[in-house]
Design an enzyme around this catalytic site. Structure first.
Site, PDB file in Angstrom:
ATOM      1  N   GLU A  29     -26.638 -46.281  11.906  1.00  0.00           N
ATOM      2  CA  GLU A  29     -27.323 -45.016  11.687  1.00  0.00           C
ATOM      3  C   GLU A  29     -28.813 -45.285  11.544  1.00  0.00           C
ATOM      4  O   GLU A  29     -29.226 -46.367  11.107  1.00  0.00           O
ATOM      5  CB  GLU A  29     -26.777 -44.362  10.402  1.00  0.00           C
ATOM      6  CG  GLU A  29     -27.408 -43.014  10.072  1.00  0.00           C
ATOM      7  CD  GLU A  29     -26.716 -42.323   8.892  1.00  0.00           C
ATOM      8  OE1 GLU A  29     -27.112 -41.191   8.571  1.00  0.00           O
ATOM      9  OE2 GLU A  29     -25.782 -42.926   8.309  1.00  0.00           O
ATOM     10  N   ASN A  74     -25.358 -38.763   8.171  1.00  0.00           N
ATOM     11  CA  ASN A  74     -26.158 -37.634   7.719  1.00  0.00           C
ATOM     12  C   ASN A  74     -27.407 -37.434   8.572  1.00  0.00           C
ATOM     13  O   ASN A  74     -27.884 -36.308   8.743  1.00  0.00           O
ATOM     14  CB  ASN A  74     -26.560 -37.832   6.254  1.00  0.00           C
ATOM     15  CG  ASN A  74     -25.379 -37.788   5.301  1.00  0.00           C
ATOM     16  OD1 ASN A  74     -24.281 -37.381   5.669  1.00  0.00           O
ATOM     17  ND2 ASN A  74     -25.596 -38.231   4.078  1.00  0.00           N
ATOM     18  N   ASN A 174     -21.177 -34.335  11.627  1.00  0.00           N
ATOM     19  CA  ASN A 174     -20.883 -35.324  10.585  1.00  0.00           C
ATOM     20  C   ASN A 174     -20.736 -34.633   9.227  1.00  0.00           C
ATOM     21  O   ASN A 174     -21.613 -33.865   8.823  1.00  0.00           O
ATOM     22  CB  ASN A 174     -22.018 -36.344  10.495  1.00  0.00           C
ATOM     23  CG  ASN A 174     -21.848 -37.294   9.319  1.00  0.00           C
ATOM     24  OD1 ASN A 174     -21.027 -38.201   9.357  1.00  0.00           O
ATOM     25  ND2 ASN A 174     -22.623 -37.089   8.258  1.00  0.00           N
ATOM     26  N   GLU A 175     -19.631 -34.899   8.551  1.00  0.00           N
ATOM     27  CA  GLU A 175     -19.414 -34.465   7.158  1.00  0.00           C
ATOM     28  C   GLU A 175     -19.879 -33.031   6.905  1.00  0.00           C
ATOM     29  O   GLU A 175     -20.591 -32.749   5.939  1.00  0.00           O
ATOM     30  CB  GLU A 175     -20.113 -35.435   6.189  1.00  0.00           C
ATOM     31  CG  GLU A 175     -19.485 -36.819   6.187  1.00  0.00           C
ATOM     32  CD  GLU A 175     -20.080 -37.755   5.142  1.00  0.00           C
ATOM     33  OE1 GLU A 175     -21.066 -37.382   4.478  1.00  0.00           O
ATOM     34  OE2 GLU A 175     -19.559 -38.874   4.995  1.00  0.00           O
ATOM     35  N   TYR A 246     -15.377 -44.467   0.763  1.00  0.00           N
ATOM     36  CA  TYR A 246     -16.077 -45.593   0.165  1.00  0.00           C
ATOM     37  C   TYR A 246     -15.512 -45.814  -1.235  1.00  0.00           C
ATOM     38  O   TYR A 246     -15.257 -44.861  -1.964  1.00  0.00           O
ATOM     39  CB  TYR A 246     -17.581 -45.314   0.065  1.00  0.00           C
ATOM     40  CG  TYR A 246     -18.261 -45.129   1.397  1.00  0.00           C
ATOM     41  CD1 TYR A 246     -18.612 -46.228   2.177  1.00  0.00           C
ATOM     42  CD2 TYR A 246     -18.546 -43.857   1.881  1.00  0.00           C
ATOM     43  CE1 TYR A 246     -19.237 -46.061   3.402  1.00  0.00           C
ATOM     44  CE2 TYR A 246     -19.169 -43.679   3.108  1.00  0.00           C
ATOM     45  CZ  TYR A 246     -19.519 -44.780   3.863  1.00  0.00           C
ATOM     46  OH  TYR A 246     -20.126 -44.611   5.084  1.00  0.00           O
ATOM     47  N   GLU A 294     -15.867 -43.898   8.850  1.00  0.00           N
ATOM     48  CA  GLU A 294     -16.702 -44.497   7.808  1.00  0.00           C
ATOM     49  C   GLU A 294     -15.777 -45.052   6.736  1.00  0.00           C
ATOM     50  O   GLU A 294     -15.016 -44.295   6.130  1.00  0.00           O
ATOM     51  CB  GLU A 294     -17.682 -43.485   7.188  1.00  0.00           C
ATOM     52  CG  GLU A 294     -18.808 -43.047   8.096  1.00  0.00           C
ATOM     53  CD  GLU A 294     -19.849 -42.199   7.377  1.00  0.00           C
ATOM     54  OE1 GLU A 294     -20.062 -42.411   6.161  1.00  0.00           O
ATOM     55  OE2 GLU A 294     -20.442 -41.328   8.040  1.00  0.00           O
ATOM     56  N   GLN A 351     -21.828 -49.924   7.184  1.00  0.00           N
ATOM     57  CA  GLN A 351     -22.338 -49.969   8.550  1.00  0.00           C
ATOM     58  C   GLN A 351     -22.361 -51.423   9.031  1.00  0.00           C
ATOM     59  O   GLN A 351     -21.702 -52.257   8.412  1.00  0.00           O
ATOM     60  CB  GLN A 351     -23.699 -49.304   8.608  1.00  0.00           C
ATOM     61  CG  GLN A 351     -23.612 -47.800   8.308  1.00  0.00           C
ATOM     62  CD  GLN A 351     -24.931 -47.063   8.523  1.00  0.00           C
ATOM     63  OE1 GLN A 351     -25.851 -47.550   9.155  1.00  0.00           O
ATOM     64  NE2 GLN A 351     -25.014 -45.876   7.946  1.00  0.00           N
TER      65      GLN A 351
END
Length: 504
Positions: A29, A74, A174-175, A246, A294, A351
């Protein structure tokens, strides 16, 4: 006290599924130093003619990463892709609102596609459904995938890139369930937009596939309802739904931390159930697969990130320095993905470089492997093939969150092309080694190639620029095979890779 023992029974014909190699994907990212001084640093001693760090490239090639998600995250929800194409000197500096930095746009779509080709990886491209929508998405796919004879495909050629990229896999935002997301939407709003965007993009290129946004994590208040509503709108137009997870370790309760992969198992099973509910409701023959795009451990850098001054260029954000115990958790998270390889077809360790990453760099200096590099590497290198369905008998323990957690977490991958079998196993026990017995049915005449072990007396041990090999695996494991039975000692708190090969 009786010796602790875990027993596994495997049968060559009892299969979970073939593994899609993209389960070992990763993510880059425009965040922190992932791009600038990560993969790209034109003044670095190892930089190639395009400014890409070759020392980093070699580590990525060692992993053999099959697909990389780009450009966010993001970041993508505020990104104008047009800022990153054309002459570099004409590109604008922008306020990057997701991470409160300045984005120079020195690297954009074409440069990243060139990097991906050099790295030998495919790209999972994300489109901005936060501040933008259908029109920008259709223009981007025309720029990337159309051969020529149209405005945006000819613009790509004008920029010096004659051939289309034929990017196959696209993320629809995304999200989008997250209140922190630029352009945050309700499930109804997002589902409608994602559906119409997918339809338009497929008119430009019918051969692409889509990942639609699931919940940002398992504990979102809208989890479950979000997935069901979004799939109600998009089911016949998308191929995957995303999952993000996460884990952190903010207490000294190590048994609880080591049990968190059980939560990941439950998350995957829950999303599968929701997908199948919508399938039944729609009376569809189509199956939706999962893209766990992710996943990682992330908590070490939280305080430093909160204290960072805004509007810097490529500041050191999300630079978790991982411990040995983190490597065990990452290994078990990877095994969670493999256990459901029938439905989890893609995944991205988030990442790849500097930002919550297995690879770290020093600006102008060295690149090195973090502790979490090694289980990820072992999966990438030895975890290709078919996952077998085990029958496991093992001691368990309880935590305040999880009951009957197995002391041993394990998964087995059969590679029929190479006549190899790889058993991944973690011993969660803090005090004792454990006897590990595996009964093989249908695997006569195999020998142990090696038993790789990663262990440390210091669970907080790290690899750093000054001591990059502080925590590394060794091949001193004692696995043996007699007939069709493997016996090995799994040291306390250890990551194990037992490799077998059929005798000629």
């Amino acid at each position: 006290m009786a010796e602790k023992k875990a027993s596994v029974k495997l049968n060559k014909d009892f299969k979970v599924a073939d593994i899609d190699d993209r389960i070992y994907g990763s993510f880059i990212e425009h965040l922190g130093r992932a791009v600038y001084t990560g993969i790209y640093e034109p003044d670095h001693p190892t930089a190639d003619e395009d400014g890409f760090r070759e020392d980093v490239m070699e580590l990525i090639k060692e992993l053999d990463v099959p697909i990389v998600r780009y450009p966010g995250g993001n970041f993508v929800s505020g990104y104008n892709w047009e800022d990153g194409v054309g002459p570099v000197e004409d590109r604008p500096n922008r306020l990057e609102l997701a991470w409160r930095t300045i984005e120079t746009n020195e690297i954009g779509t074409n440069e990243f596609m060139k990097w991906a080709e050099k790295a030998g990886t495919d790209v999972m491209m994300a489109v901005n459904l936060g501040t933008r929508g259908i029109d920008a998405a259709r223009n981007l796919i025309e720029y990337c995938n159309h051969p020529g004879g149209s405005y945006y495909s000819d613009l790509r050629k004008e920029h010096g890139y004659e051939k289309p990229y034929n990017i196959k896999t696209w993320c629809l935002g995304n999200e989008m369930d997250g209140p922190w997301q630029l352009g945050h939407k309700t499930a109804e709003e997002y589902g409608r937009l994602a559906c119409e965007t997918a339809k338009v993009m497929k008119q430009v290129d019918p051969d692409i596939e889509f990942v639609v946004c699931g919940s940002s994590h398992r504990n979102m208040p809208t989890f479950g309802e979000w997935e069901a509503t979004v799939l109600e709108h998009t089911y016949e137009h998308v191929d995957y739904i995303s999952l993000h997870q996460y884990f952190g370790h903010r207490t000294e309760n190590l048994p609880k931390y080591l049990a968190k992969s059980v939560q990941m198992d439950d998350f995957i099973d829950s999303v599968i159930a929701i997908c199948d509910y919508v399938k039944a409701k729609k009376k569809s023959d189509k199956e939706i697969y999962l893209s766990f795009d992710e996943w990682n451990v992330w908590f070490h850098s939280n305080q430093a990130d909160q204290e960072m001054e805004p509007w810097a260029i490529a500041p050191p954000q999300l630079e978790d320095i991982y411990t040995f115990e983190d490597a065990l958790v990452v290994g078990m998270m990877m095994m969670s993905l493999l256990k459901r390889a029938d439905r989890v077809k893609m995944a991205c360790l988030a990442q790849l470089v500097n930002v919550i990453a297995p690879i770290m760099t020093k600006e102008g200096g060295d690149a090195w492997k973090q502790t979490i590099f090694y289980p990820y590497y072992h999966g990438c290198k030895y975890g290709r093939g078919t996952v077998l369905e085990p029958v496991i008998s093992c001691p368990t323990y309880d935590t305040e969150d999880f009951k009957e957690v197995p002391l041993v977490d394990t998964v087995t991958v059969m590679n029929e092309q190479k006549d190899e079998l790889t058993i991944f196993a973690v011993n969660r026990d803090l005090e004792d080694s454990l006897v590990f017995e595996v009964e093989l049915n249908g695997f006569e005449d195999y020998s142990v190639l090696e038993h790789i072990v990663m262990e440390s007396e210091d669970v907080k041990a790290r690899n750093t620029a000054d001591n990059p090999d502080n925590v590394t695996p060794h091949t001193g494991g004692n696995a043996t095979i007699t007939g069709v039975k493997i016996v090995a000692d799994l040291p306390k708190l250890s990551w194990n890779v037992i490799r077998l090969k059929k005798n000629n």
